[in-house]
Design a protein around this motif. Structure first.
Motif, PDB file in Angstrom:
ATOM      1  N   VAL A 168       0.845  -1.201   0.000  1.00  0.00           N
ATOM      2  CA  VAL A 168       0.000   0.000   0.000  1.00  0.00           C
ATOM      3  C   VAL A 168       0.875   1.244   0.000  1.00  0.00           C
ATOM      4  O   VAL A 168       0.637   2.194  -0.766  1.00  0.00           O
ATOM      5  N   LEU A 169       1.906   1.257   0.831  1.00  0.00           N
ATOM      6  CA  LEU A 169       2.807   2.398   0.898  1.00  0.00           C
ATOM      7  C   LEU A 169       3.505   2.626  -0.446  1.00  0.00           C
ATOM      8  O   LEU A 169       3.562   3.759  -0.938  1.00  0.00           O
TER       9      LEU A 169
ATOM     10  N   VAL B 203       2.237  15.253   4.960  1.00  0.00           N
ATOM     11  CA  VAL B 203       2.444  13.838   4.651  1.00  0.00           C
ATOM     12  C   VAL B 203       2.531  13.631   3.146  1.00  0.00           C
ATOM     13  O   VAL B 203       3.406  12.910   2.658  1.00  0.00           O
ATOM     14  N   VAL B 204       1.645  14.262   2.397  1.00  0.00           N
ATOM     15  CA  VAL B 204       1.670  14.125   0.930  1.00  0.00           C
ATOM     16  C   VAL B 204       2.999  14.637   0.387  1.00  0.00           C
ATOM     17  O   VAL B 204       3.600  13.999  -0.483  1.00  0.00           O
ATOM     18  N   ARG B 205       3.464  15.758   0.904  1.00  0.00           N
ATOM     19  CA  ARG B 205       4.747  16.316   0.446  1.00  0.00           C
ATOM     20  C   ARG B 205       5.913  15.392   0.757  1.00  0.00           C
ATOM     21  O   ARG B 205       6.834  15.266  -0.037  1.00  0.00           O
ATOM     22  N   GLY B 206       5.899  14.783   1.924  1.00  0.00           N
ATOM     23  CA  GLY B 206       7.028  13.954   2.353  1.00  0.00           C
ATOM     24  C   GLY B 206       6.915  12.489   2.010  1.00  0.00           C
ATOM     25  O   GLY B 206       7.871  11.724   2.212  1.00  0.00           O
ATOM     26  N   LEU B 207       5.770  12.067   1.511  1.00  0.00           N
ATOM     27  CA  LEU B 207       5.530  10.642   1.264  1.00  0.00           C
ATOM     28  C   LEU B 207       6.559   9.993   0.341  1.00  0.00           C
ATOM     29  O   LEU B 207       7.013   8.884   0.638  1.00  0.00           O
TER      30      LEU B 207
ATOM     31  N   ASP C  17       8.543   0.818   8.124  1.00  0.00           N
ATOM     32  CA  ASP C  17       7.415  -0.096   8.233  1.00  0.00           C
ATOM     33  C   ASP C  17       6.199   0.655   8.775  1.00  0.00           C
ATOM     34  O   ASP C  17       6.220   1.880   8.906  1.00  0.00           O
ATOM     35  N   GLU C  18       5.156  -0.096   9.076  1.00  0.00           N
ATOM     36  CA  GLU C  18       3.918   0.531   9.519  1.00  0.00           C
ATOM     37  C   GLU C  18       4.082   1.263  10.847  1.00  0.00           C
ATOM     38  O   GLU C  18       3.516   2.329  11.053  1.00  0.00           O
ATOM     39  N   ARG C  19       4.880   0.715  11.739  1.00  0.00           N
ATOM     40  CA  ARG C  19       5.113   1.376  13.026  1.00  0.00           C
ATOM     41  C   ARG C  19       5.823   2.714  12.807  1.00  0.00           C
ATOM     42  O   ARG C  19       5.465   3.730  13.403  1.00  0.00           O
TER      43      ARG C  19
ATOM     44  N   ALA D 221      -4.456   3.804  -2.958  1.00  0.00           N
ATOM     45  CA  ALA D 221      -3.536   3.386  -1.897  1.00  0.00           C
ATOM     46  C   ALA D 221      -3.413   4.478  -0.831  1.00  0.00           C
ATOM     47  O   ALA D 221      -3.398   4.179   0.370  1.00  0.00           O
ATOM     48  N   PHE D 222      -3.343   5.728  -1.266  1.00  0.00           N
ATOM     49  CA  PHE D 222      -3.259   6.806  -0.291  1.00  0.00           C
ATOM     50  C   PHE D 222      -4.521   6.860   0.554  1.00  0.00           C
ATOM     51  O   PHE D 222      -4.461   7.106   1.753  1.00  0.00           O
TER      52      PHE D 222
END
Length: 184
Positions: free
Chosen positions: A9-10, A55-59, A65-67, A20-21
């Motif tokens: 997903v990431l 978050v969108v800018r840095g994605l 991982d998920e944590r 996915a986002f």
């Protein structure tokens, strides 16, 4: 939590997949809003929106991982909440009571209604009544699912201080609930 599919997903979200986002957003946003309703009660939705913009800018550059994702998401939210608190202290916001009646919003907040319908509003109110550090630690540990070390890093305290704050906060919550007749 997304679980085993998180890496896929990431990666898809980093490649520009809106679907996915949206999975990342649907997984993280409810807990994020609950956290912000305690840490930035007057601006929770605004801070959440600013958080997701960051978050969108840095994605594309995020690795982990998920944590680590949840830690990054809540660290970003915490920083945006601090920034918003500073901004509001410099530029106070007028209350809704000062808005002329003709300009008031006419519909109720759907998110607020949903929170109340789920019984979450009472829990958030109980947590918000705790001292700020205790409330933040409990929210980050329970809602964000972060471990003690990650929370300690975020709030700038030692892991021991985080454990003590969580213990004291949970004990206060138990005492408050017992006083209202709610039992374990």
């Amino acid at each position: 939590m997304i679980g085993e599919e998180f890496a896929a997903v990431l990666a898809a979200a980093q490649d520009g997949s809106e679907a996915a986002f949206s999975v990342l957003w649907r997984d993280g946003n409810p807990a994020l809003l609950r956290y912000l309703r305690v840490t930035a009660p007057d601006a929770a939705e605004d801070v959440a929106a600013e958080t997701w913009v960051q978050v969108v800018r840095g994605l594309p550059g995020f690795r982990g991982d998920e944590r680590a994702w949840r830690g990054w998401l809540f660290t970003t939210a915490r920083r945006r909440a601090i920034d918003e608190g500073r901004r509001r202290s410099r530029h106070p916001v007028a209350s809704l009571a000062e808005v002329p009646g003709a300009r008031e919003p006419r519909t109720e907040d759907a998110a607020g209604q949903a929170m109340e319908n789920l019984g979450t509003a009472a829990a958030i109110a109980a947590i918000a009544a705790l001292p700020p550090l205790q409330a933040e630690v409990i929210l980050l540990r329970v809602l964000a699912g972060l471990d003690t070390e990650a929370v300690a890093q975020m709030v700038g305290r030692s892991p021991g201080a985080v454990r003590v704050a969580a213990h004291r906060g949970l004990r206060r919550l138990a005492q408050a609930l017992a006083a209202t007749g709610v039992t374990q």
